[in-house]
Write an enzyme that holds these catalytic residues in place. Structure first.
Site, mmCIF file in Angstrom:
data_model
loop_
_atom_site.group_PDB
_atom_site.id
_atom_site.type_symbol
_atom_site.label_atom_id
_atom_site.label_comp_id
_atom_site.label_asym_id
_atom_site.label_seq_id
_atom_site.Cartn_x
_atom_site.Cartn_y
_atom_site.Cartn_z
ATOM 1 N N SER A 162 0.913 -0.993 0.034
ATOM 2 C CA SER A 162 0.188 -0.079 0.009
ATOM 3 C C SER A 162 0.890 1.406 0.103
ATOM 4 C CB SER A 162 -0.827 0.031 1.030
ATOM 5 O OG SER A 162 -0.109 0.059 2.654
ATOM 6 N N SER A 218 12.120 10.955 6.449
ATOM 7 C CA SER A 218 10.920 11.750 6.811
ATOM 8 C C SER A 218 11.477 13.309 7.102
ATOM 9 C CB SER A 218 10.271 11.411 8.095
ATOM 10 O OG SER A 218 9.044 12.119 8.187
ATOM 11 N N TYR A 225 9.956 8.040 16.477
ATOM 12 C CA TYR A 225 9.925 7.793 14.872
ATOM 13 C C TYR A 225 11.058 8.942 14.454
ATOM 14 C CZ TYR A 225 7.961 8.633 10.251
ATOM 15 O OH TYR A 225 7.710 8.638 9.027
#
Length: 265
Positions: A17, A143, A156
């Site tokens: 996905s 990120s 994270y």
């Protein structure tokens, strides 16, 4: 644009996905033979069926937190399509969130194991064959959080900072072997991961998901000048470009696909 990677072999992890799936789609459109991987219990078979009309694609279940599983993944890919020339590691999670003082070691270690060590394990498995061929592309997914941390997502953020540093180090180590290693760092992309985040925010605030997204952009991501979530294919386009011969002099870079979210230069 001719990307000049037709008939290359790619492995995309975390690909049932989101960004991984769209990257596989773009690679297939460029004539690449693609293996996609994700953990058991997801949408891997359905994704293979959806993408198969575009070219040669196979799916292999694997867990990037398990070294034995990663070894088996590369063995299966080798048997079915050959050793990958291209590795795109999209497997990742938001992981443990909340107040720093309330996130325990287990939450930290699970987040780092999937996001950072998953990239370590897959890159370690991929590079020897690339080195033997004298050609390779590795793209790791960072990120905005890797350079602009947010206080409720520190596990994270730390994992993604590690990804960016890892890619830079690998680029120096294996660039002389014509293995180019780069990072793509998105911000707030419409994926199942951020869908869950926004559904939770909507429930907590008693609003619909669209209003939850609007408030998140206003309050948490003011630097995103386009005032919307990114699309997975917008990230995939950058990833596939870095996998191509058109990016033959780009090595050790961190390419931000973030609508301007990162506030510094």
């Amino acid at each position: 644009m001719n990307l000049d990677i037709s008939d290359r072999i790619a492995l995309v992890t975390g690909a049932d996905s989101g960004i991984g799936k769209e990257t596989a789609r773009r690679l297939l459109e460029a004539g690449v033979r693609v293996a996609i991987s994700d953990k058991a219990g997801g949408e891997l078979d359905r994704t293979v069926a959806e993408l198969s009309a575009l070219g040669e694609v196979v799916g292999v279940e694997a867990d990037v937190t398990d070294g034995v599983s990663v070894t088996a993944l590369f063995s299966a890919v080798r048997d079915q399509v050959g050793d990958p020339d291209i590795l795109v590691n999209c497997a990742g999670v938001t992981g443990a969130t909340g107040d720093f003082l309330e996130v325990d070691d287990k939450g930290w270690l699970e987040t780092l194991d999937i996001n950072l060590m998953g990239a370590v394990r897959t890159a370690r498995a991929a590079i020897p064959a690339m080195r033997a061929k004298g050609w390779g592309r590795v793209v790791l997914i960072g990120s905005e959080d890797g350079v602009q941390p947010y206080v409720d997502e520190l596990a994270y953020c730390a994992s993604k900072a590690g990804i960016i540093n890892l890619a830079k180090g690998l680029s120096k180590a294996y660039g002389p072997d014509n293995i180019l290693v780069n990072t793509v760092s998105p911000a707030f992309i419409a994926t199942p991961m951020t869908d869950k985040m926004m559904a939770k925010r909507a429930e907590e605030r008693g609003v619909d998901v669209e209003r939850a997204i609007e408030s998140f952009l206003e309050e948490e991501r003011p630097g995103m000048a386009l005032k919307r979530r990114g699309r997975a294919e917008e990230v995939a386009d950058m990833i596939v470009f870095l996998c191509s011969e058109r990016a033959s002099f780009i090595n050790g870079a961190n390419m931000r696909v973030d609508s301007g979210s990162v506030m510094t230069i």
